[in-house]
Design a protein around this motif. Structure first.
Motif, mmCIF file in Angstrom:
data_model
loop_
_atom_site.group_PDB
_atom_site.id
_atom_site.type_symbol
_atom_site.label_atom_id
_atom_site.label_comp_id
_atom_site.label_asym_id
_atom_site.label_seq_id
_atom_site.Cartn_x
_atom_site.Cartn_y
_atom_site.Cartn_z
ATOM 1 N N ILE A 162 2.506 -7.812 -38.659
ATOM 2 C CA ILE A 162 1.462 -8.291 -39.553
ATOM 3 C C ILE A 162 0.136 -7.722 -39.081
ATOM 4 O O ILE A 162 -0.229 -7.885 -37.915
ATOM 5 N N GLU A 163 -0.571 -7.065 -39.993
ATOM 6 C CA GLU A 163 -1.848 -6.434 -39.664
ATOM 7 C C GLU A 163 -2.948 -6.999 -40.552
ATOM 8 O O GLU A 163 -2.813 -7.044 -41.773
ATOM 9 N N TYR A 164 -4.044 -7.418 -39.922
ATOM 10 C CA TYR A 164 -5.262 -7.737 -40.655
ATOM 11 C C TYR A 164 -6.081 -6.463 -40.684
ATOM 12 O O TYR A 164 -6.592 -6.014 -39.653
ATOM 13 N N VAL A 165 -6.180 -5.842 -41.834
ATOM 14 C CA VAL A 165 -6.871 -4.562 -41.966
ATOM 15 C C VAL A 165 -8.325 -4.729 -41.541
ATOM 16 O O VAL A 165 -8.988 -5.688 -41.936
ATOM 17 N N GLY A 166 -8.801 -3.810 -40.715
ATOM 18 C CA GLY A 166 -10.170 -3.841 -40.237
ATOM 19 C C GLY A 166 -10.336 -4.528 -38.902
ATOM 20 O O GLY A 166 -11.398 -4.482 -38.302
ATOM 21 N N ARG A 167 -9.305 -5.164 -38.424
ATOM 22 C CA ARG A 167 -9.367 -5.842 -37.124
ATOM 23 C C ARG A 167 -8.841 -4.890 -36.057
ATOM 24 O O ARG A 167 -7.730 -4.384 -36.170
ATOM 25 N N ALA A 168 -9.628 -4.674 -35.018
ATOM 26 C CA ALA A 168 -9.236 -3.734 -33.965
ATOM 27 C C ALA A 168 -8.022 -4.236 -33.184
ATOM 28 O O ALA A 168 -7.097 -3.481 -32.913
ATOM 29 N N GLN A 169 -8.013 -5.505 -32.844
ATOM 30 C CA GLN A 169 -6.913 -6.052 -32.053
ATOM 31 C C GLN A 169 -5.959 -6.819 -32.958
ATOM 32 O O GLN A 169 -6.370 -7.705 -33.686
ATOM 33 N N GLN A 170 -4.705 -6.438 -32.895
ATOM 34 C CA GLN A 170 -3.667 -7.099 -33.678
ATOM 35 C C GLN A 170 -2.813 -7.938 -32.732
ATOM 36 O O GLN A 170 -2.891 -7.785 -31.512
ATOM 37 N N ALA A 171 -1.988 -8.801 -33.272
ATOM 38 C CA ALA A 171 -1.122 -9.659 -32.459
ATOM 39 C C ALA A 171 0.304 -9.580 -32.988
ATOM 40 O O ALA A 171 0.550 -9.095 -34.091
ATOM 41 N N ASP A 172 1.235 -10.074 -32.206
ATOM 42 C CA ASP A 172 2.639 -10.134 -32.602
ATOM 43 C C ASP A 172 2.772 -10.878 -33.928
ATOM 44 O O ASP A 172 2.144 -11.927 -34.129
ATOM 45 N N GLY A 173 3.583 -10.337 -34.829
ATOM 46 C CA GLY A 173 3.733 -10.919 -36.158
ATOM 47 C C GLY A 173 4.186 -12.363 -36.153
ATOM 48 O O GLY A 173 3.726 -13.171 -36.973
ATOM 49 N N TRP A 174 5.099 -12.713 -35.246
ATOM 50 C CA TRP A 174 5.583 -14.095 -35.197
ATOM 51 C C TRP A 174 4.485 -15.031 -34.721
ATOM 52 O O TRP A 174 4.338 -16.147 -35.239
ATOM 53 N N LEU A 175 3.669 -14.589 -33.781
ATOM 54 C CA LEU A 175 2.523 -15.388 -33.345
ATOM 55 C C LEU A 175 1.561 -15.582 -34.512
ATOM 56 O O LEU A 175 1.068 -16.690 -34.754
ATOM 57 N N VAL A 176 1.303 -14.517 -35.256
ATOM 58 C CA VAL A 176 0.359 -14.576 -36.378
ATOM 59 C C VAL A 176 0.830 -15.577 -37.431
ATOM 60 O O VAL A 176 0.054 -16.432 -37.880
ATOM 61 N N ILE A 177 2.096 -15.499 -37.835
ATOM 62 C CA ILE A 177 2.573 -16.374 -38.915
ATOM 63 C C ILE A 177 2.591 -17.838 -38.463
ATOM 64 O O ILE A 177 2.226 -18.745 -39.218
ATOM 65 N N ASN B 111 -16.694 -22.180 -41.690
ATOM 66 C CA ASN B 111 -16.880 -21.196 -40.638
ATOM 67 C C ASN B 111 -15.715 -20.207 -40.679
ATOM 68 O O ASN B 111 -14.596 -20.544 -40.320
ATOM 69 N N LEU B 112 -15.979 -18.978 -41.094
ATOM 70 C CA LEU B 112 -14.924 -17.980 -41.230
ATOM 71 C C LEU B 112 -14.457 -17.426 -39.892
ATOM 72 O O LEU B 112 -13.401 -16.812 -39.814
ATOM 73 N N GLU B 113 -15.209 -17.664 -38.820
ATOM 74 C CA GLU B 113 -14.823 -17.157 -37.496
ATOM 75 C C GLU B 113 -13.503 -17.763 -37.039
ATOM 76 O O GLU B 113 -12.834 -17.201 -36.178
ATOM 77 N N GLN B 114 -13.131 -18.912 -37.588
ATOM 78 C CA GLN B 114 -11.889 -19.562 -37.180
ATOM 79 C C GLN B 114 -10.651 -18.822 -37.679
ATOM 80 O O GLN B 114 -9.558 -19.061 -37.206
ATOM 81 N N PHE B 115 -10.820 -17.900 -38.609
ATOM 82 C CA PHE B 115 -9.683 -17.206 -39.199
ATOM 83 C C PHE B 115 -9.490 -15.847 -38.547
ATOM 84 O O PHE B 115 -10.422 -15.053 -38.456
ATOM 85 N N ARG B 116 -8.286 -15.561 -38.113
ATOM 86 C CA ARG B 116 -7.964 -14.301 -37.458
ATOM 87 C C ARG B 116 -8.421 -13.102 -38.288
ATOM 88 O O ARG B 116 -8.925 -12.128 -37.770
ATOM 89 N N GLY B 117 -8.261 -13.153 -39.577
ATOM 90 C CA GLY B 117 -8.596 -12.036 -40.438
ATOM 91 C C GLY B 117 -10.083 -11.768 -40.576
ATOM 92 O O GLY B 117 -10.484 -10.705 -41.010
#
Length: 141
Positions: free
Chosen positions: A42-57, A125-131
């Protein structure tokens, strides 16, 4: 290239929205495990650091399921890929986070890309969202 049956893709796409809106975490994770037993990316486009897809979901569900209700604007399925436009409606507000999402299904894998649009006047507060941890996205006229 091996084709995933379009009915399976349709079932996944509608099922994830249904499970999200019904607060059914077990059902949501089961849908993802069914299509991605080997790899969930899972990729949030524009985010430099990505995380494991299972962690993200898991994080997305645990932190935000109570905050959002999904509305499907459009879903397009073509071969092993799908593109959707979702409206992520923030519960208790008139705020909506628009998302364009792409899904590429492989044998035992799923690759997802989220393109998120900042709401005009964010009441949360949008900072709380990974994306949204990266630079705000800009819409090109």
């Amino acid at each position: 290239m091996h084709q995933i049956p379009s009915e399976q893709i349709k079932r996944f796409m509608s099922g994830q929205v249904r499970c999200w809106n019904n607060h059914d975490k077990a059902g949501l994770l089961a849908l993802y495990r069914e299509v991605a037993p080997d790899l969930l990316d899972i990729e949030y486009v524009g985010r430099a650091q990505q995380a494991d897809g299972w962690l993200v979901i898991e994080e997305m569900y645990d932190k935000h399921n109570h905050q959002f209700r999904l509305e499907v604007v459009s879903t397009i399925i073509n071969g092993n890929e799908a593109a959707v436009h979702h409206r992520n409606c923030i519960v208790g507000t008139n705020q909506v986070i628009e998302s364009i999402e792409t899904y590429r299904f492989g044998l035992g894998s799923l690759h997802v890309r989220y393109f998120l649009k900042h709401p005009e006047d964010a009441a949360v507060n949008l900072e709380q969202f990974r994306g949204f941890a990266a630079t705000p996205s800009k819409e090109v006229p």
